[in-house]
Structures are given as C-alpha cells and as structure tokens.
Scaffold this active site. Structure first.
Site, PDB file in Angstrom:
ATOM      1  N   ASN A  11       0.873  -1.182   0.000  1.00 19.30           N
ATOM      2  CA  ASN A  11       0.000   0.000   0.000  1.00 19.30           C
ATOM      3  C   ASN A  11       0.906   1.227   0.000  1.00 19.30           C
ATOM      4  OD1 ASN A  11      -1.844   2.017   0.410  1.00 19.30           O
ATOM      5  ND2 ASN A  11      -2.340   1.450   2.531  1.00 19.30           N
ATOM      6  N   LYS A  13       0.016   4.290  -0.226  1.00 24.18           N
ATOM      7  CA  LYS A  13      -0.626   5.472   0.387  1.00 24.18           C
ATOM      8  C   LYS A  13      -0.410   6.704  -0.510  1.00 24.18           C
ATOM      9  CE  LYS A  13       0.160   3.336   4.821  1.00 24.18           C
ATOM     10  NZ  LYS A  13      -0.103   3.447   6.217  1.00 24.18           N
ATOM     11  N   HIS A  97      -9.862   1.099   4.353  1.00 28.26           N
ATOM     12  CA  HIS A  97      -8.590   1.200   5.076  1.00 28.26           C
ATOM     13  C   HIS A  97      -8.801   2.080   6.312  1.00 28.26           C
ATOM     14  CE1 HIS A  97      -4.463   2.296   6.062  1.00 28.26           C
ATOM     15  NE2 HIS A  97      -4.105   1.205   5.407  1.00 28.26           N
ATOM     16  N   GLU A  99      -7.175   4.391   7.570  1.00 33.32           N
ATOM     17  CA  GLU A  99      -6.945   5.834   7.365  1.00 33.32           C
ATOM     18  C   GLU A  99      -8.155   6.487   6.691  1.00 33.32           C
ATOM     19  OE1 GLU A  99      -3.117   5.464   5.457  1.00 33.32           O
ATOM     20  OE2 GLU A  99      -2.250   4.811   7.351  1.00 33.32           O
ATOM     21  N   GLU A 178      -6.103  -5.385   9.994  1.00 33.93           N
ATOM     22  CA  GLU A 178      -5.056  -4.409  10.299  1.00 33.93           C
ATOM     23  C   GLU A 178      -5.391  -3.703  11.599  1.00 33.93           C
ATOM     24  OE1 GLU A 178      -2.890  -3.090   6.540  1.00 33.93           O
ATOM     25  OE2 GLU A 178      -4.716  -1.911   6.610  1.00 33.93           O
ATOM     26  N   GLY A 184       1.724   1.713  10.615  1.00 34.87           N
ATOM     27  CA  GLY A 184       2.663   2.824  10.476  1.00 34.87           C
ATOM     28  C   GLY A 184       3.323   3.222  11.787  1.00 34.87           C
ATOM     29  N   SER A 224       2.841  -2.875  10.244  1.00 39.00           N
ATOM     30  CA  SER A 224       4.283  -2.924  10.467  1.00 39.00           C
ATOM     31  C   SER A 224       4.913  -4.265  10.099  1.00 39.00           C
ATOM     32  CB  SER A 224       4.600  -2.531  11.923  1.00 39.00           C
ATOM     33  OG  SER A 224       4.120  -1.219  12.188  1.00 39.00           O
TER      34      SER A 224
END
Ligand code: PEP
Length: 263
Positions: A11, A13, A97, A99, A178, A184, A224
């Site tokens: 990904n 981003k 996702h 985010e 996730e 991250g 991660s």
C-alpha cells in the site's frame, strides 16, 4: 482442507511522484515475475498513477486502487467509480482502510457500498478491518471485527451475490486484518495476537457464507510487516498473506519481504 494462495500486497498510500512510482512498480513486478513465485503480489497506488502503471502491468501482477466509489457515474466530486478502474484494467481496490475510516469519516455502511460496487464490477476487493487500541484494551476486539464485517457484508448484500467471479479458486473478496494501533507505528501485533484475530474472522466468514465460499476467502495481516517478521506471521494457521505499507515503498525491502515469505 482448502489451500488458499498466499497474497502480499503493498500500500503506497500518498507517496511517490509518477517517475518514481513507475520505476519502483517495474522493479517490483520484474523481481516478482522473474522469481516465478507462487505468491500473488500487487501494489495499491495513488489514483493519479494508475493509468501509467496499468500500461506497464503484466499478467499475474496485481495493480490496485486505494479506494473506490459504489456508483458507476454521477455527481460525486473527487470520487472514482469501479467502472473507471475496470476501464484502466486495474485489478481491484483496497476498501475501508483505517486511514479512510479515521481521517475521512468513512463508515462501516459506506464501506459496504464500496465493497458491493467493486465486486459487482468484477474488481477484487480487499476489505480492511481492525480495532483501535482502546477497543482492544476494553475487550472489544471480536465485537469490533463482527460489527465491521457484518455491516459491510449486509450493506453489500454479499451473501446473495456471486463474487466467485469466473475464477472458482480466487474469490473477488479478500479481508485484511489491520489493527489500527499497528499501522505505520513500527509496533506490529505479535503473531499470537494476529492469529487470534484471524481465527475470529475466519469463524465469522463461516457464519456468513457457505463452507465452500468461506474457505476460499483469504485473510491478510497488516501492521508494520517487514522482511524480518513476515515469516512469523505466515507461520500462523489462519494468516494467508500480508498488506504492507511502509516496507512496500522501497523495492529492495519489498522484494526481500516477498522472497522471505516464499521460503
Ligand atoms: C497499511 O497502510 O495498510 C499498513 C499496514 O502500513 P504499515 O505496514 O506501514 O504499518
């Protein structure tokens, strides 16, 4: 027992200018295809690069978007439709996702609509779910995953639609677990924590779909993941692959991760 194909997705981003994206995409794709690995590999790139990357994409390598709207077209400023992705021969899209959920207010319900739009158009949908640290610490892990998955499945009427597509062994749906606190942050879940969550997701899939469909849906771990910890995750029974953010940005590290995953 159904043997699911391993999948490793990057990904990207909101990183990489176009020349850099093209260079890194080709480096990763060439590295993967020349290794003739059995693992399905792909990259989710920013929308603006998809057209250029699609022209370089070869069979057996996946090019994904990072989000997709549910309608074919209409007055939805800033959105991209499933048919627009299909038109560019993009393989599929990430959906929901964390985010998108935490920074852009996307809900379980709109995630379900996006899921339906993608699948109805024949795109592969990577549905992302996961708990916050607060939800985990207050004992709400399973409840959160159940809520995210069942709302998305109900909203998309998924049980009623044929999402096995024309490839009976690769359904158009993949789940990515996730944990939000591991994305991250450099702080991954332990393989045991990840396996527990994956097992809960697998049980839920079996509640929602027929045995033959549920057993074919892959569940990826994300948070991660790096070249030095991918093997531990893949050694867990219910982990079928990984969704990788930071470590997919550098082609050398990403190819090392894929090669370690194949061992
Ligand atoms: C992600 O963005 O989906 C992700 C897992 O990021 P990272 O690997 O950097 O934690």
């Amino acid at each position: 027992m159904t043997k699911r194909k391993k999948m490793i997705l990057g990904n990207w981003k909101m990183y990489k200018q176009q020349q850099n994206a093209l260079h890194d995409f080709c480096a990763i794709q060439d590295g993967v295809l020349s290794s003739s690995t059995e693992i399905r590999v792909g990259v989710a790139a920013p929308y603006i690069h998809l057209s250029a990357l699609s022209q370089r994409r070869k069979d057996n390598f996946m090019l994904l978007a990072q989000n997709v709207h549910w309608e074919h077209e209409g007055p939805f400023t800033g959105e991209i439709s499933p048919s627009m992705l299909k038109d560019l021969q993009v393989s599929g899209s990430l959906i929901g996702h964390s985010e998108r959920r935490s920074l852009f207010g996307e809900s379980n319900s709109s995630t379900g609509k996006r899921l339906r739009g993608a699948i109805m158009c024949g795109l592969e949908a990577i549905l992302c779910v996961g708990e916050t640290l607060q939800e985990r610490e207050s004992g709400k892990l399973t409840e959160t995953l159940r809520e995210q998955l069942t709302t998305a499945f109900k909203e998309s009427h998924l049980a009623a639609c044929d999402f096995m597509g024309s490839h009976p062994d690769t359904p158009l749906l993949t789940i990515a677990y996730e944990p939000v606190w591991a994305i991250g942050t450099g702080k991954s879940a332990t393989p045991l924590q990840a396996q527990e969550a994956h097992n809960a997701i697998r049980l839920l899939l079996h509640e929602f779909f027929s045995q033959s469909v549920a057993s074919k849906i892959g569940v990826l771990y994300g948070g991660s993941v790096k070249s030095n910890n991918i093997k531990e995750f893949l050694s867990c029974e219910d982990i079928d692959g990984a969704l990788v953010g930071g470590a997919s940005l550098d082609p050398v590290e990403f190819l090392k991760l894929i090669s370690n995953a194949a061992r």
